[in-house]
Design an enzyme around this catalytic site. Sequence first.
Site, mmCIF file in Angstrom:
data_model
loop_
_atom_site.group_PDB
_atom_site.id
_atom_site.type_symbol
_atom_site.label_atom_id
_atom_site.label_comp_id
_atom_site.label_asym_id
_atom_site.label_seq_id
_atom_site.Cartn_x
_atom_site.Cartn_y
_atom_site.Cartn_z
ATOM 1 N N LYS A 263 0.840 -1.206 0.000
ATOM 2 C CA LYS A 263 0.000 0.000 0.000
ATOM 3 C C LYS A 263 0.874 1.256 0.000
ATOM 4 O O LYS A 263 0.638 2.195 -0.770
ATOM 5 C CB LYS A 263 -0.939 -0.014 1.219
ATOM 6 C CG LYS A 263 -2.034 -1.068 1.106
ATOM 7 C CD LYS A 263 -2.770 -1.298 2.428
ATOM 8 C CE LYS A 263 -3.738 -2.473 2.291
ATOM 9 N NZ LYS A 263 -4.391 -2.836 3.557
ATOM 10 N N GLN B 201 -4.091 -1.513 9.773
ATOM 11 C CA GLN B 201 -4.043 -2.847 9.170
ATOM 12 C C GLN B 201 -4.618 -3.887 10.136
ATOM 13 O O GLN B 201 -4.216 -3.960 11.290
ATOM 14 C CB GLN B 201 -2.587 -3.190 8.792
ATOM 15 C CG GLN B 201 -2.446 -4.491 8.050
ATOM 16 C CD GLN B 201 -3.123 -4.478 6.669
ATOM 17 O OE1 GLN B 201 -3.047 -3.496 5.943
ATOM 18 N NE2 GLN B 201 -3.793 -5.571 6.328
ATOM 19 N N ASP C 136 -10.514 3.068 4.638
ATOM 20 C CA ASP C 136 -10.776 1.623 4.538
ATOM 21 C C ASP C 136 -12.281 1.363 4.444
ATOM 22 O O ASP C 136 -12.695 0.239 4.132
ATOM 23 C CB ASP C 136 -10.193 0.887 5.758
ATOM 24 C CG ASP C 136 -8.953 0.086 5.405
ATOM 25 O OD1 ASP C 136 -8.751 -0.191 4.203
ATOM 26 O OD2 ASP C 136 -8.195 -0.272 6.321
#
Length: 294
Positions: free
Chosen positions: A52, A96, A119
């Site tokens: 990412k 994460q 997200d």
Amino acid sequence: MEILDGKIASLSIKQQLKNQIDTLINNNHRPPHLAAVLVGTNGASETYVASKVKNCEAIGFRSTLIRLPDNIDEPALLNTIEKLNNDDEVDGILVQLPLPKQINEQHIISAIDPAKDVDGFHPVSVGKMVQGSPSFISATPYGIMLLLEHYKIETKGKQAVVIGRSNIVGRPMSILLSNNHPYGNCTVTLCHSHTKNLKELCQQADILVAALGKPQFVTADMVKEGAIVIDVGITRIEDATTKSGYRIKGDVAFDEVAPKTSYITPVPGGVGLMTIAGLLKNTMLAYSQRSGND
Ligand code: NAD
């Protein structure tokens, strides 16, 4: 049979974003900034976050990686989130997952400023998505929608079956495919570990999305002739013959299923790359909404 190639589709999206960033920089604006929080040293999480960050940098986004120890407690992690929420130069915050056991993931997700929720896991984002309002959409289902759009796949009126009901993949995928928009309007069946007649349901699917995390689970006898098959699964299988020591397997037995399909995603090279594209699009959106620049 045609491959839905995540590499081609994600490259096209990244190029569009890079052009937007080049214009912003030429006009003396700062670039979008993604802050990624990584707790512990889980191998798969390390790989995902590194990818990412690398992709952010490749298109001209700023990125910051915040590494925290495995034994961090919830108040300390919430404190980090609060600092990022209050940092005017951070547009998107990504934590994460999975997080260590001592931390309640939902508390952390809910603490992220919804304006920076790239997200798309915050209840505000999920609620808007369910209503069909503009919102940040969980990156993997968003990436799949972008892939359908790239290949101009007709979805209206089709029977879709989604296997897996997680909050990050299966459930939002089922909602997006059922929503009233150009790559939605399907009639959707959401299957999970308690579904009784899974094989029969799959056999009726015009669009089959496999997101259960069981390698090679979907076999040719479960797939209708001409179906569109989207494989979300990523499982690491030990393989001493590879440099990394493992091989990635999807949820679909690709070799036997592919000949029956009209379109299919490969693993790797399919949904995983589109997930990154979805995240980058969400970060650009967060930046545009916060700064007024686009
Ligand atoms: P999860 O474990 O949270 O959810 C799995 C779901 O599958 C559950 O809802 C469960 O009910 C269902 N399920 C399990 N066994 C089943 C069975 N035999 N029949 C029917 N349903 C069954 O997993 P997740 O986080 O949604 O991830 C699913 C897979 O997708 C994993 O392999 C994961 O690594 C992968 N993934 C890939 C990406 C990507 O970018 N490509 C992103 C996220 C997750």
